[in-house]
Scaffold this motif. Structure first.
Motif, PDB file in Angstrom:
ATOM      1  N   LYS A 119     -17.082  -5.892  -4.517  1.00 51.44           N
ATOM      2  CA  LYS A 119     -15.363  -6.594  -4.773  1.00 51.44           C
ATOM      3  C   LYS A 119     -14.970  -6.236  -5.541  1.00 51.44           C
ATOM      4  CE  LYS A 119     -13.114 -10.566  -3.202  1.00 51.44           C
ATOM      5  NZ  LYS A 119     -12.532 -12.308  -3.222  1.00 51.44           N
ATOM      6  N   ASN A 120     -13.687  -5.481  -5.905  1.00 57.04           N
ATOM      7  CA  ASN A 120     -12.493  -5.617  -6.519  1.00 57.04           C
ATOM      8  C   ASN A 120     -12.830  -4.498  -7.797  1.00 57.04           C
ATOM      9  OD1 ASN A 120     -10.697  -7.580  -5.594  1.00 57.04           O
ATOM     10  ND2 ASN A 120     -11.160  -8.954  -6.809  1.00 57.04           N
TER      11      ASN A 120
ATOM     12  N   LYS B 145     -20.783  -2.445  -1.187  1.00 52.13           N
ATOM     13  CA  LYS B 145     -19.613  -2.722  -1.883  1.00 52.13           C
ATOM     14  C   LYS B 145     -19.020  -4.063  -2.462  1.00 52.13           C
ATOM     15  CE  LYS B 145     -14.516  -4.359  -0.237  1.00 52.13           C
ATOM     16  NZ  LYS B 145     -14.012  -4.804   0.893  1.00 52.13           N
TER      17      LYS B 145
ATOM     18  N   GLY C 156     -19.388 -11.642  -3.998  1.00 46.50           N
ATOM     19  CA  GLY C 156     -18.709 -10.243  -3.859  1.00 46.50           C
ATOM     20  C   GLY C 156     -19.334  -8.908  -3.632  1.00 46.50           C
TER      21      GLY C 156
END
Length: 162
Positions: free
Chosen positions: A70-71, A68, A38
């Protein structure tokens, strides 16, 4: 009595002297890719250095990074830098670099938050130089633990110029 006139003209064309500017320019920079569960990190940072003489060089660089989790968050950073290098002896390289980055961060979660700001870094460094490769460390004298994009004021570096 005599009178004489003599006129002569000569046009010489010398070959145009070629500038040695580009012979004194070196290119380098950094490229990074990182992927995980992620997590994504992509960075590109090309630079060019002009060697004024055997002791002093100056240059410019640009930088772009995408990060990035994720989430959690996504970030874009872009900007430029000006660098000065001093080689008191062939094996030692001292540096000063002013870096200006625009940072755009989007935090995700229960409520989305965006944070856009400028980050300025002023780095002084020293390294061991072997031909076109320098390995060393640099210190951000403007480092603020509560603000900015770097986790520490002291950072190692590897500089490769072609």
């Amino acid at each position: 009595m005599s009178l004489s006139f003599s006129i002569s003209a000569q046009v010489t064309t010398s070959p145009k002297a070629k500038s040695d500017f580009w012979k004194k320019v070196q290119f380098g920079g950094g490229f990074g890719l990182g992927f995980g569960s992620g997590f994504t990190n992509i960075s590109l940072a090309p630079s060019s250095i002009y060697n004024a003489n055997q002791y002093i060089s100056i240059g410019l660089g640009v930088q772009y990074s995408y990060l990035k989790q994720k989430n959690v968050f996504a970030s874009n950073m872009y900007g430029g830098s000006i660098i000065a290098l001093f080689n008191p002896i062939q094996e030692i390289q001292l540096s000063a670099e002013l870096e200006q980055l625009r940072v755009n961060v989007d935090y995700k979660g229960l409520s989305s938050i965006s944070n856009d700001f400028w980050n300025t870094g002023l780095f002084v460094g020293a390294g061991y130089r072997m031909e076109n490769i320098t390995i060393g460390a640099r210190y951000n004298v403007l480092f603020d633990n509560d603000k900015g994009v770097y986790g520490d004021a002291l950072m190692p570096f590897l500089r490769v110029l072609f």
